[in-house]
Design an enzyme around this catalytic site. Structure first.
Site, PDB file in Angstrom:
ATOM      1  N   LYS A 178      -6.830   2.929   2.771  1.00 52.33           N
ATOM      2  CA  LYS A 178      -7.355   4.234   2.375  1.00 52.33           C
ATOM      3  C   LYS A 178      -7.442   4.356   0.868  1.00 52.33           C
ATOM      4  O   LYS A 178      -8.358   4.939   0.321  1.00 52.33           O
ATOM      5  CB  LYS A 178      -6.421   5.314   2.936  1.00 52.33           C
ATOM      6  CG  LYS A 178      -6.859   6.739   2.640  1.00 52.33           C
ATOM      7  CD  LYS A 178      -8.009   7.129   3.521  1.00 52.33           C
ATOM      8  CE  LYS A 178      -8.524   8.518   3.248  1.00 52.33           C
ATOM      9  NZ  LYS A 178      -9.903   8.658   3.757  1.00 52.33           N
TER      10      LYS A 178
ATOM     11  N   ASN B  56       3.886  -1.785  -5.165  1.00 51.80           N
ATOM     12  CA  ASN B  56       2.440  -1.662  -4.928  1.00 51.80           C
ATOM     13  C   ASN B  56       1.732  -2.087  -6.201  1.00 51.80           C
ATOM     14  O   ASN B  56       2.202  -1.774  -7.294  1.00 51.80           O
ATOM     15  CB  ASN B  56       2.047  -0.209  -4.640  1.00 51.80           C
ATOM     16  CG  ASN B  56       2.450   0.205  -3.254  1.00 51.80           C
ATOM     17  OD1 ASN B  56       2.792  -0.638  -2.432  1.00 51.80           O
ATOM     18  ND2 ASN B  56       2.406   1.492  -3.010  1.00 51.80           N
ATOM     19  N   GLY B  57       0.569  -2.730  -6.050  1.00 50.21           N
ATOM     20  CA  GLY B  57      -0.182  -3.162  -7.232  1.00 50.21           C
ATOM     21  C   GLY B  57      -0.252  -4.674  -7.277  1.00 50.21           C
ATOM     22  O   GLY B  57       0.015  -5.355  -6.279  1.00 50.21           O
TER      23      GLY B  57
ATOM     24  N   LYS C  50     -19.730   4.070   8.220  1.00 51.62           N
ATOM     25  CA  LYS C  50     -18.783   4.621   9.210  1.00 51.62           C
ATOM     26  C   LYS C  50     -18.714   3.710  10.430  1.00 51.62           C
ATOM     27  O   LYS C  50     -17.655   3.406  10.941  1.00 51.62           O
ATOM     28  CB  LYS C  50     -19.177   6.029   9.676  1.00 51.62           C
ATOM     29  CG  LYS C  50     -19.043   7.174   8.714  1.00 51.62           C
ATOM     30  CD  LYS C  50     -17.625   7.565   8.367  1.00 51.62           C
ATOM     31  CE  LYS C  50     -17.067   6.751   7.268  1.00 51.62           C
ATOM     32  NZ  LYS C  50     -17.100   7.072   5.933  1.00 51.62           N
TER      33      LYS C  50
ATOM     34  N   GLU D 164     -16.988   0.354   9.582  1.00 51.87           N
ATOM     35  CA  GLU D 164     -15.563   0.528   9.274  1.00 51.87           C
ATOM     36  C   GLU D 164     -14.711   0.668  10.529  1.00 51.87           C
ATOM     37  O   GLU D 164     -13.657   0.057  10.634  1.00 51.87           O
ATOM     38  CB  GLU D 164     -15.349   1.814   8.439  1.00 51.87           C
ATOM     39  CG  GLU D 164     -15.604   1.661   6.964  1.00 51.87           C
ATOM     40  CD  GLU D 164     -15.398   2.963   6.209  1.00 51.87           C
ATOM     41  OE1 GLU D 164     -14.852   2.906   5.110  1.00 51.87           O
ATOM     42  OE2 GLU D 164     -15.793   4.052   6.691  1.00 51.87           O
TER      43      GLU D 164
ATOM     44  N   CYS E  52       0.780  -1.184   0.000  1.00 43.49           N
ATOM     45  CA  CYS E  52       0.000   0.000   0.000  1.00 43.49           C
ATOM     46  C   CYS E  52       0.846   1.284   0.000  1.00 43.49           C
ATOM     47  O   CYS E  52       0.437   2.269  -0.527  1.00 43.49           O
ATOM     48  CB  CYS E  52      -0.887  -0.036   1.237  1.00 43.49           C
ATOM     49  SG  CYS E  52      -2.371   0.853   1.048  1.00 43.49           S
TER      50      CYS E  52
ATOM     51  N   HIS F  25     -40.317  -4.472   4.670  1.00 45.56           N
ATOM     52  CA  HIS F  25     -40.131  -5.576   3.723  1.00 45.56           C
ATOM     53  C   HIS F  25     -38.974  -6.486   4.139  1.00 45.56           C
ATOM     54  O   HIS F  25     -38.349  -7.126   3.292  1.00 45.56           O
ATOM     55  CB  HIS F  25     -39.893  -5.021   2.319  1.00 45.56           C
ATOM     56  CG  HIS F  25     -41.029  -4.184   1.811  1.00 45.56           C
ATOM     57  ND1 HIS F  25     -42.275  -4.703   1.565  1.00 45.56           N
ATOM     58  CD2 HIS F  25     -41.111  -2.858   1.573  1.00 45.56           C
ATOM     59  CE1 HIS F  25     -43.082  -3.740   1.161  1.00 45.56           C
ATOM     60  NE2 HIS F  25     -42.407  -2.593   1.162  1.00 45.56           N
TER      61      HIS F  25
ATOM     62  N   TRP G 122      -0.198  -4.088   2.372  1.00 44.05           N
ATOM     63  CA  TRP G 122      -1.575  -4.506   2.636  1.00 44.05           C
ATOM     64  C   TRP G 122      -1.758  -5.764   1.801  1.00 44.05           C
ATOM     65  O   TRP G 122      -1.707  -5.727   0.578  1.00 44.05           O
ATOM     66  CB  TRP G 122      -2.534  -3.397   2.193  1.00 44.05           C
ATOM     67  CG  TRP G 122      -3.977  -3.616   2.519  1.00 44.05           C
ATOM     68  CD1 TRP G 122      -4.624  -3.281   3.668  1.00 44.05           C
ATOM     69  CD2 TRP G 122      -4.987  -4.166   1.653  1.00 44.05           C
ATOM     70  NE1 TRP G 122      -5.954  -3.599   3.578  1.00 44.05           N
ATOM     71  CE2 TRP G 122      -6.210  -4.143   2.351  1.00 44.05           C
ATOM     72  CE3 TRP G 122      -4.980  -4.695   0.349  1.00 44.05           C
ATOM     73  CZ2 TRP G 122      -7.404  -4.612   1.812  1.00 44.05           C
ATOM     74  CZ3 TRP G 122      -6.169  -5.162  -0.189  1.00 44.05           C
ATOM     75  CH2 TRP G 122      -7.347  -5.111   0.547  1.00 44.05           C
TER      76      TRP G 122
ATOM     77  N   GLU H  58     -24.222   5.921   4.603  1.00 47.20           N
ATOM     78  CA  GLU H  58     -22.905   6.436   5.008  1.00 47.20           C
ATOM     79  C   GLU H  58     -22.703   6.279   6.524  1.00 47.20           C
ATOM     80  O   GLU H  58     -21.620   5.909   6.979  1.00 47.20           O
ATOM     81  CB  GLU H  58     -22.787   7.907   4.563  1.00 47.20           C
ATOM     82  CG  GLU H  58     -21.510   8.618   4.956  1.00 47.20           C
ATOM     83  CD  GLU H  58     -20.221   7.981   4.444  1.00 47.20           C
ATOM     84  OE1 GLU H  58     -20.271   7.049   3.637  1.00 47.20           O
ATOM     85  OE2 GLU H  58     -19.155   8.408   4.908  1.00 47.20           O
TER      86      GLU H  58
ATOM     87  N   ARG I  81      -2.817   4.948   4.957  1.00 47.83           N
ATOM     88  CA  ARG I  81      -3.340   4.245   3.785  1.00 47.83           C
ATOM     89  C   ARG I  81      -3.800   2.830   4.138  1.00 47.83           C
ATOM     90  O   ARG I  81      -4.461   2.184   3.335  1.00 47.83           O
ATOM     91  CB  ARG I  81      -2.269   4.192   2.690  1.00 47.83           C
ATOM     92  CG  ARG I  81      -1.887   5.564   2.181  1.00 47.83           C
ATOM     93  CD  ARG I  81      -0.608   5.521   1.380  1.00 47.83           C
ATOM     94  NE  ARG I  81      -0.786   4.898   0.081  1.00 47.83           N
ATOM     95  CZ  ARG I  81      -1.064   5.554  -1.039  1.00 47.83           C
ATOM     96  NH1 ARG I  81      -1.193   6.861  -1.013  1.00 47.83           N
ATOM     97  NH2 ARG I  81      -1.194   4.922  -2.179  1.00 47.83           N
TER      98      ARG I  81
END
Ligand code: G6P
Length: 614
Positions: free
Chosen positions: A609, A101-102, A491, A494, A2, A510, A75, A487, A27
């Site tokens: 991040k 990274n990647g 939050k 997370e 990361c 329902h 990460w 949202e 991140r």
């Protein structure tokens, strides 16, 4: 993924790299490592699962000095988070080291071919395959590091930002990128390479953003860019505007809290030069040359991930309501793979805090390839999405360090609001007097966010104590408050790891209603003036089943305030702007709950991040 930090200069590289890795902690990562070119004839590599502080402890036992080095926070993608899989990885001959990274997508076939040639691998990572590939190519023709890297990368399918060192070339760092960001800071006889500018700004403001398929050869005194075809390329040096205090906690315990409190300023900054109620205009500079395209569009598609997808949903509401242009909102990851119908001239807007999210980037690329006009709503200046889009607007929220997005969300909603107002005004879908009324109300939003921050804290802290042991929570809202519910739920999950769902309030009957009992807190966003009676009925339905109701309502509201267990009052505003206020108590609620549960608010487990892989 990361984070990458590398240094080549005249100082000891170790403190620069360690500090840089700490700057990149936001991140998200699960292990860290580094190697220095220390003048000895063998590489000393330090890698540790866990935080950078653990890595520091490991190194403290040795006195490590060297003026060039590479560091990384990982990460996990390929292989578990452990010491062996952490970067840097080294070649079989222990001469080359690499951070990456990647994702190297064809790593399995490359690995097989290399194994047939006798290469042995220690880790489960795709990165280790790449360094062995570079070693193999270098060894065959006794190539320089840059040549070997360039030829190796031509065989790689996937995304990467890499930095490589070679014991035999003690003054050379080689860096390269494809779809994963890399910035090179240019100081006095020193260069700092990093995944973003946060490790760089205390040394220099001068940077070069590496472009896709570019390689950089960095010595202590020189930086040279070359293409994959081995052509020299010009340097485009830019000045970063970020100040150091933007990336420090400034007295707050966590970045997230600092960023929540920055919102009156960041939302005001997002409006600067773009809204003027007195003179009666709203305009996004990036849109000026393209406004007719949008006004005449058959439809606008908004793409994003996570929190950015939620702001897109509010954008849909605003644009459709004010400008009467049909809007579709898509998860970027779904959009790119479901072969969407995009015609020449369609409008596709990507919303992204980082401007680097792989799925959003790929969605925008494919929209562009299909002939769409693309627009980016991005926070990080110079990021990949900002550069790829045909046009765009920055949200000017400053660096967002907490993994859970707060000020970027309100910044995105603010930009989408300006966009909707501008389109509506130009299209004539709202009258001049209504337009001016809305502008006036919009300009008051930053001070109303301040009022929310000044008034709701204590009550929310109290409610957080009541909710901290909950296992689940349900967030309900209607219309533009529905994305706010999503949202709020995001939050909470997370940062506090409590399972939470957001639902349109009317959908409760329902399905989710089956879950309601005294152990299921319901957080209701009920600032809407429209469908008010229906929301009151929703609260009664919950109360009848023993659920605990926390309601976010407008000041002066009485009915829900009486029925709910807790009511949080926020200032009155035009209904369409209410998400910018109602989300603030939800950010605070998740923050206080996470703190009470002892969670790492800024770096929640497993989250990153900037998700630069699919
Ligand atoms: C990650 C982050 C989220 C963010 C999402 C989209 O999942 O943890 O906070 O909303 O990526 O990121 P973007 O930078 O594209 O807005």
């Amino acid at each position: 993924m990361c984070g990458i930090v590398a240094y080549n200069g005249t100082k000891n590289a170790l403190p620069v790299i360690i500090k840089g890795l700490k700057r990149l902690e936001y991140r998200g990562y699960d292990s860290a490592g580094l190697v220095l070119q220390s003048g000895e004839d063998e590489l000393k590599i330090y890698k540790k699962k866990g935080k950078v502080a653990e890595l520091e402890k490991l190194i403290q036992e040795d006195s490590l000095v060297g003026s060039m080095g590479i560091g990384h926070t990982r990460w996990a993608t390929h292989g578990k988070p452990n010491d062996v899989n952490a970067h840097p990885h080294i070649s079989g001959n222990r001469r080359l080291s690499l951070v990456h990274n990647g994702i190297i997508e064809n790593y399995a076939s490359l690995k097989l071919a290399l194994e047939k040639l006798g290469h042995q691998f220690e880790s489960d990572t795709d990165t280790e395959v790449l360094i062995h590939l570079i070693e193999e190519i270098q060894g065959r023709d006794n190539l320089s590091l840059i040549e070997a890297v360039r030829i190796a990368l031509a065989k790689v399918v996937g995304a990467y930002a890499i930095v490589v060192m070679d014991l035999e070339e003690p003054d050379v760092l080689v860096a390269a990128r494809k779809s994963s960001p890399l910035v090179i800071g240019i100081g006095e006889n020193e260069f700092i390479v990093a995944s973003d500018s946060t490790p760089i700004i205390e040394y220099t403001k001068k940077v070069v953003y590496l472009k896709d398929d570019q390689l950089a050869v960095i010595t202590k005194s020189n930086l040279q860019l070359i293409s994959m075809e081995n052509q020299k390329m010009p340097l485009s040096i830019q000045e970063i505007e970020m100040e150091l205090d933007r990336i420090e906690k400034g007295g707050y315990d966590y970045f997230m809290m600092k960023e929540i409190h920055e919102q009156p300023v960041t939302v005001r900054d997002s409006m600067l030069g773009r809204v003027n109620a007195r003179e009666g205009w709203a305009r996004l500079g990036g849109l000026n040359d393209h406004i007719n395209r949008l006004i005449n569009a058959n439809r606008i598609t908004l793409v994003g991930c996570g929190t950015s997808w939620h702001s897109a949903l509010i954008g849909e509401y605003l644009i459709e309501k004010l400008a009467r242009i049909p809007v579709e909102v898509e998860y970027a990851s779904e959009f790119r793979y479901r072969n969407p119908v995009i015609n020449e001239g369609d409008i596709v807007m990507a919303i992204s805090q980082s401007g680097e999210t792989a799925d959003t980037m790929a969605a925008l690329k494919s929209a562009k390839d299909m002939g769409a006009f693309t627009y980016g709503i991005v926070n990080v200046v110079g990021s990949s999405i900002a550069r790829l889009a045909d046009a765009g607007s920055y949200i000017h929220a400053g660096p967002e360090i907490g993994v859970a997005s707060t000020k970027a969300f309100t910044g995105q909603v603010s930009i989408l609001t300006i966009l909707a107002l501008q389109l509506a005004h130009r299209k004539g879908t709202i009258s001049e007097s209504r337009f001016r009324e809305l502008l006036l109300a919009f300009e008051q939003i930053p001070s109303k966010i301040q009022t929310v921050l000044d008034t709701v804290g204590e009550k929310i802290k109290y409610i957080a104590k009541e909710l901290k042991d909950a296992n689940n929570a349900l967030y309900l809202g209607r219309g533009k408050s529905f994305p706010v519910a999503l949202e709020g739920a995001l939050k909470l999950k997370e940062i506090s790891y409590i399972h939470a769902e957001g639902y349109p309030a009317a959908e409760m009957k329902h399905g989710p209603i089956a879950l309601i009992d005294e152990n299921m807190p319901i957080i209701l966003i009920a600032t809407n003036q429209d469908a008010y009676e229906k929301i009151v009925s929703n609260v009664q339905e919950v109360k009848a089943r023993g659920g605990v109701v926390i309601a976010i309502v407008a000041e002066g509201e009485k009915t829900i305030t009486e029925i709910a267990d807790y009511a949080i009052h926020i200032p009155e505003t035009e209904s369409i702007f209410s998400p910018l206020l109602s989300v603030i108590p939800l950010q605070l609620l998740s923050y206080y709950i996470a703190v009470l549960r002892g969670c790492d608010v800024d770096q929640p487990r497993n989250l990153a991040k900037s998700v630069t892989v699919e």
